[in-house]
Design an enzyme around this catalytic site. Structure first.
Site, PDB file in Angstrom:
ATOM      1  N   LYS A 165       0.782  -1.188  -0.067  1.00 21.70           N
ATOM      2  CA  LYS A 165       0.060   0.111  -0.162  1.00 21.70           C
ATOM      3  C   LYS A 165       0.948   1.331  -0.245  1.00 21.70           C
ATOM      4  O   LYS A 165       1.504   1.599   1.021  1.00 21.70           O
ATOM      5  CB  LYS A 165      -0.945   0.019   1.138  1.00 21.70           C
ATOM      6  CG  LYS A 165      -1.826  -1.150   1.253  1.00 21.70           C
ATOM      7  CD  LYS A 165      -2.881  -0.720   0.003  1.00 21.70           C
ATOM      8  CE  LYS A 165      -3.664  -2.239  -0.642  1.00 21.70           C
ATOM      9  NZ  LYS A 165      -4.358  -2.017  -1.738  1.00 21.70           N
ATOM     10  N   ASP A 193       0.646  -0.536  -4.920  1.00 22.29           N
ATOM     11  CA  ASP A 193      -0.666  -0.181  -5.213  1.00 22.29           C
ATOM     12  C   ASP A 193      -1.081   1.385  -4.848  1.00 22.29           C
ATOM     13  O   ASP A 193      -0.969   1.297  -3.333  1.00 22.29           O
ATOM     14  CB  ASP A 193      -1.628  -1.047  -4.693  1.00 22.29           C
ATOM     15  CG  ASP A 193      -3.212  -0.640  -5.163  1.00 22.29           C
ATOM     16  OD1 ASP A 193      -3.416   0.170  -5.673  1.00 22.29           O
ATOM     17  OD2 ASP A 193      -4.271  -1.593  -4.787  1.00 22.29           O
ATOM     18  N   GLU A 218      -0.030  -0.261  -9.442  1.00 25.89           N
ATOM     19  CA  GLU A 218      -1.404  -0.245  -9.718  1.00 25.89           C
ATOM     20  C   GLU A 218      -2.211   1.311  -9.256  1.00 25.89           C
ATOM     21  O   GLU A 218      -1.757   1.706  -8.322  1.00 25.89           O
ATOM     22  CB  GLU A 218      -1.800  -1.650  -8.861  1.00 25.89           C
ATOM     23  CG  GLU A 218      -3.434  -1.763  -8.512  1.00 25.89           C
ATOM     24  CD  GLU A 218      -3.828  -3.064  -7.866  1.00 25.89           C
ATOM     25  OE1 GLU A 218      -3.049  -4.099  -8.001  1.00 25.89           O
ATOM     26  OE2 GLU A 218      -4.927  -2.811  -7.543  1.00 25.89           O
ATOM     27  N   ASP A 241      -7.719  -0.790 -11.226  1.00 26.06           N
ATOM     28  CA  ASP A 241      -8.415  -1.314 -10.168  1.00 26.06           C
ATOM     29  C   ASP A 241      -9.734  -0.327 -10.167  1.00 26.06           C
ATOM     30  O   ASP A 241     -10.678  -0.636 -10.707  1.00 26.06           O
ATOM     31  CB  ASP A 241      -7.706  -1.444  -8.939  1.00 26.06           C
ATOM     32  CG  ASP A 241      -8.580  -1.958  -7.929  1.00 26.06           C
ATOM     33  OD1 ASP A 241      -9.909  -2.238  -8.007  1.00 26.06           O
ATOM     34  OD2 ASP A 241      -8.095  -2.516  -6.843  1.00 26.06           O
ATOM     35  N   LYS A 265     -12.973  -6.933  -8.569  1.00 27.20           N
ATOM     36  CA  LYS A 265     -13.739  -6.946  -7.261  1.00 27.20           C
ATOM     37  C   LYS A 265     -15.008  -7.154  -7.315  1.00 27.20           C
ATOM     38  O   LYS A 265     -15.772  -6.528  -7.733  1.00 27.20           O
ATOM     39  CB  LYS A 265     -13.378  -5.665  -6.376  1.00 27.20           C
ATOM     40  CG  LYS A 265     -11.963  -5.424  -6.188  1.00 27.20           C
ATOM     41  CD  LYS A 265     -11.825  -4.061  -5.164  1.00 27.20           C
ATOM     42  CE  LYS A 265     -10.660  -4.270  -4.382  1.00 27.20           C
ATOM     43  NZ  LYS A 265      -9.411  -3.485  -5.307  1.00 27.20           N
TER      44      LYS A 265
HETATM   45 MG    MG Z   1      -6.118  -2.207  -5.963  1.00 19.83          MG
END
Ligand code: MG
Length: 367
Positions: A165, A193, A218, A241, A265
């Site tokens: 992250k 990401d 990402e 994403d 997702k």
């Molecule tokens: Mg992501």
């Protein structure tokens, strides 16, 4: 077969690490998850779950799941849960948008279809394309050196894919990527990401500074257009994403060559029916996917396992086992990680049996 009752449960899912932090200072300490139970006149019951990543990640929030369900549920009584396309079209006609509120209904109906046919959901989604699914571990954003140490600890648990992250300040994000890359062993995969956390000039600095590192980038920036600018500036493999919300967004991005993989997702797109459509388009287009959800517990983890297991290994870039991040188990027969991998149950439906004693009384019941 008819839907005769819809019950909605709320469950808190605290984290083992205490806090999960991603871009721009956002964090969650206790996830607020919603579990849906659909009852039928055939004596079959189906389960679904939707758990947004707080309220600052996507246009979704936990109380919104339950408000959406209160709006939808009365309109679904009497419908055949096995007629999934009819049911999804009806949900889209009576409530515009709000895919994260529709997702647990759709998933619970797949569970019922599986139980009605005696087949696991992965068979209904196309068949068992692989014996087990490869998992990644999300590394919560903390100081760079501490993230590298956490990553090493999760590798000892069997993970080989790691999603850092980032999305904080440029210098510390460069340090995060470099220190974590130093921990990589042959065969490991590293993804940075940013979860929309960089502006274009920040993203430009990061991708330039880590151009010699074997790392995926990402969702660097908030909008599709900003991501595309960054994509065209870097040779590093690139994942989209948050902006891949539906088939239309995917088609546009495929046409632009805007990514090398997407993150799919289940609740972001509205459930397994819509996720399957996107999954199949990606396979046809040659695009690998991280198959997962925004967050969740045992039922979300089971639905991820079924969709991922029905996806060929070369297109299932990774998935994650959200039920291992938290301290609460409400369906002990849900998939459990083993050596960085998990497998869906071979039982009919999702193969999970939520414990009503753990879920408590429903917060909404429509009959
Ligand atoms: Mg992501």
């Amino acid at each position: 077969m008819k839907i005769t009752a819809i019950r909605v449960y709320q469950i808190d899912l605290p984290l083992k690490e205490g806090r999960y932090t991603w871009a721009s200072g956002n964090y969650v300490e206790v996830f607020d998850s919603t579990v849906v139970e659909i009852e039928t006149d055939a004596g079959l019951t189906g389960w679904g779950e939707s758990c947004p990543l707080g309220s600052a990640y996507l246009p979704a929030f936990a109380k919104g799941v339950r408000a959406g369900l209160a709006e939808l549920a009365p309109q679904l009584l009497g419908m055949d849960p096995r007629a999934l396309d009819v049911l999804n079209r009806h949900m889209d006609l009576v409530l515009r948008g709000h895919p994260y509120a529709k997702a647990p209904i759709d998933v619970a109906c797949w569970d019922i279809l599986g139980k009605a046919t005696g087949l696991p959901v992965y068979t209904l989604l196309g068949g068992k394309a692989q014996e087990e699914v490869t998992l990644y571990r999300a590394i919560s954003q903390i100081e760079p050196q501490a993230m590298a140490e956490n990553l090493a600890g999760y590798r000892d648990e069997g993970y080989t894919r790691f999603q850092l992250k980032v999305g904080a300040d440029v210098d510390s994000d460069i340090a995060r990527i470099r220190l974590c890359a130093d921990q990589m062993r042959p065969g490991d995969v590293l993804v940075a990401d940013a979860n929309t956390g960089w502006t274009m000039h920040e993203a430009a600095r990061v991708v330039q500074a880590v151009r010699d590192v074997d790392v995926y980038i990402e969702q660097p920036c908030p909008t599709y257009e900003e991501c595309l600018v960054t994509r065209r500036r870097t040779a590093l493999p690139f994942v989209l994403d948050e902006v891949i919300t539906d088939v239309g967004a995917l088609m546009r991005a495929l046409g632009d060559g805007a990514m090398d993989a997407i993150n799919l997702k289940i609740s972001k797109v509205g459930g397994l029916s819509k996720a399957r459509q996107i999954r199949d388009l990606c396979i046809t287009a040659g695009l690998p996917m991280t198959i997962e959800d925004t967050w969740g517990g045992d039922v979300v983890t089971a639905s991820i396992a079924h969709l991922a297991q029905s996806t060929p290994a070369e297109f299932q870039f990774s998935s994650t086992d959200f039920n291992s991040y938290g301290t609460v188990t409400f369906a002990p027969d849900a998939p459990q990680r083993e050596n960085g991998r998990m497998r869906a149950a071979d039982r009919p439906g999702l193969g999970v049996t939520p414990d009503r004693d753990v879920l408590g009384d429903p917060v909404l019941e429509v009959t």
